[in-house]
Design an enzyme around this catalytic site. Structure first.
Site, mmCIF file in Angstrom:
data_model
loop_
_atom_site.group_PDB
_atom_site.id
_atom_site.type_symbol
_atom_site.label_atom_id
_atom_site.label_comp_id
_atom_site.label_asym_id
_atom_site.label_seq_id
_atom_site.Cartn_x
_atom_site.Cartn_y
_atom_site.Cartn_z
ATOM 1 N N GLY A 77 49.248 42.634 34.252
ATOM 2 C CA GLY A 77 49.751 41.261 34.172
ATOM 3 C C GLY A 77 48.648 40.340 33.641
ATOM 4 O O GLY A 77 47.482 40.743 33.540
ATOM 5 N N GLN A 103 46.962 38.023 34.888
ATOM 6 C CA GLN A 103 45.787 37.876 35.762
ATOM 7 C C GLN A 103 45.354 39.231 36.320
ATOM 8 O O GLN A 103 44.912 39.337 37.460
ATOM 9 C CB GLN A 103 46.049 36.858 36.872
ATOM 10 C CG GLN A 103 45.965 35.416 36.393
ATOM 11 C CD GLN A 103 44.641 35.119 35.660
ATOM 12 O OE1 GLN A 103 43.582 35.564 36.068
ATOM 13 N NE2 GLN A 103 44.719 34.377 34.568
ATOM 14 N N SER A 104 45.469 40.271 35.494
ATOM 15 C CA SER A 104 45.074 41.605 35.949
ATOM 16 C C SER A 104 43.557 41.675 36.187
ATOM 17 O O SER A 104 42.753 41.499 35.264
ATOM 18 C CB SER A 104 45.481 42.650 34.904
ATOM 19 O OG SER A 104 44.884 43.888 35.221
ATOM 20 N N ASN A 105 43.201 41.939 37.435
ATOM 21 C CA ASN A 105 41.796 42.153 37.781
ATOM 22 C C ASN A 105 41.333 43.505 37.259
ATOM 23 O O ASN A 105 40.180 43.690 36.881
ATOM 24 C CB ASN A 105 41.614 42.094 39.295
ATOM 25 C CG ASN A 105 42.019 40.744 39.831
ATOM 26 O OD1 ASN A 105 41.357 39.750 39.554
ATOM 27 N ND2 ASN A 105 43.127 40.673 40.571
#
Ligand SMILES: Cc1ncc(COP(=O)(O)O)c(C=O)c1O
Length: 338
Positions: free
Chosen positions: A79, A81-83
């Protein structure tokens, strides 16, 4: 199996040490809880590198594999905001590999939070606005993206979303051994480890690890995304694969996967929830610890609710899986708190 023999089995796999382990296990003393409950926080947010988080543990094994296969490019997706994407890009850069990140949404006008960090790493970012493929299984999504990535990038080491493979999950088997030892040292009793569940790899690794150790520690996943069809089946399958990799085949049924689905997701994956935001502020103000609005805030909201309802007792350890850069993509949480 005891902790030294589990560690010896893990030692058979190539591994690049990324995390500063063991991560601290700290009491959340100022957070009010019923008399029969004590709250703790396991600080995998402090694990490093590149602002930390749970994916560092998975990448220790995955990137070692990529290196052994002499990969020059690494591909993954997630996504906005994929960490996981941010951390994969950082580790790839540190190892001299070119990171390619796929996002299935339009490119935002401004890059914030994890996207900003990914662009700072000069990760090759591919925005392919196909949507999230809701209703697909995680495995089918990975197959599709792998094919797409091959068309866009060519030869590369492909890491499934969230590093969700048996090899990646070995990182959380190692974490299970670490937690088991910390719990024994502190003489904690009736322990439950609570974690956010996105792809389920963290949960699968912990489940496999505690099972192999015959540990009395329970684990509980809190769904923060409602992302995939058939999550418990997928987690059960990966947990079984992890045990087989370690030479102790086990079968897990979907019903063996301790997971609360949907209750604490809020409006949807990647969208902060009022309850998650409230938990985030509460932990900041009681413990000076920052959570994130996409994963850990929502999971903490679930934990606090379960404790308040008397559904979770004993020593409850919240696994802080990181994600703090995501906080900076949602400044309205801080400026307009309600
Ligand atoms: C901060 C954070 N916490 C929790 C999770 C969930 O971990 P998993 O995908 O292993 O379920 C993720 C990623 O998905 C994450 O980035």
């Amino acid at each position: 199996m005891n902790v030294p023999s589990l560690r010896a089995r893990l030692g058979r796999f190539p591994r690049i040490p990324l995390g500063a382990c063991p991560t601290p296990l700290e009491p959340l003393e100022r957070l009010s809880a019923p008399a029969q409950t004590a709250l703790w926080i396991k600080r995998d947010d402090c694990i490093g590198p590149a602002m930390g988080g749970n994916k560092a543990r998975k990448l220790e094994f995955l990137m070692a594999d990529a290196q052994q296969r002499r990969a020059r490019k690494v591909v993954t997706f997630g996504g906005l905001q994929s960490n996981h994407a941010r951390l994969t890009a950082a580790v790839a850069r540190n190892l001299g590999m070119e990171p390619h990140l796929f996002y299935f949404e339009p490119r935002p006008r401004e890059l914030a939070g994890n996207l900003l960090l990914a662009s700072m790493l000069d990760a090759k970012m591919h925005f392919v606005p196909l949507g999230r493929g809701g209703g697909m299984t995680l495995e089918a999504t990975n197959r599709l993206v792998r094919l797409l990535a091959w068309l866009f990038v060519g030869r590369a080491y492909f890491i499934p979303v969230g590093g969700h493979t048996a090899l990646g999950c070995l990182g959380y088997v190692a974490a299970a051994a670490e937690i088991h030892s910390q719990v024994e040292q502190r003489e904690l009793r009736n322990v439950t480890v609570v974690t956010a569940m996105g792809t389920g790899g963290t949960l699968a690794g912990l489940l496999a690890g505690f099972t192999l150790l015959h540990s009395p520690i329970r684990v509980l996943g809190i769904d923060v995304g409602k992302l995939w069809k058939g999550c418990p089946a997928s987690i059960a399958h990966v947990a079984g694969e992890v045990c087989a990799l370690l030479g102790e085949p086990q079968t897990f049924a979907p019903a063996d996967v301790p997971l609360i689905e949907e209750c604490y997701v809020g409006p949807g994956y990647g969208i902060p929830s009022p309850e998650g935001n409230a938990a985030l502020r509460q932990i900041a103000q009681c413990a000076g610890v920052f959570l994130d609005p996409i994963y850990t805030g929502k999971a903490m909201a679930g934990l606090l609710d379960l404790v308040a309802e008397g559904n979770l007792e004993g020593d409850v350890i919240f696994l802080h899986t990181g994600g703090i850069p995501g906080l900076f993509a949602f400044p309205q949480i801080i400026t307009h708190p309600t």
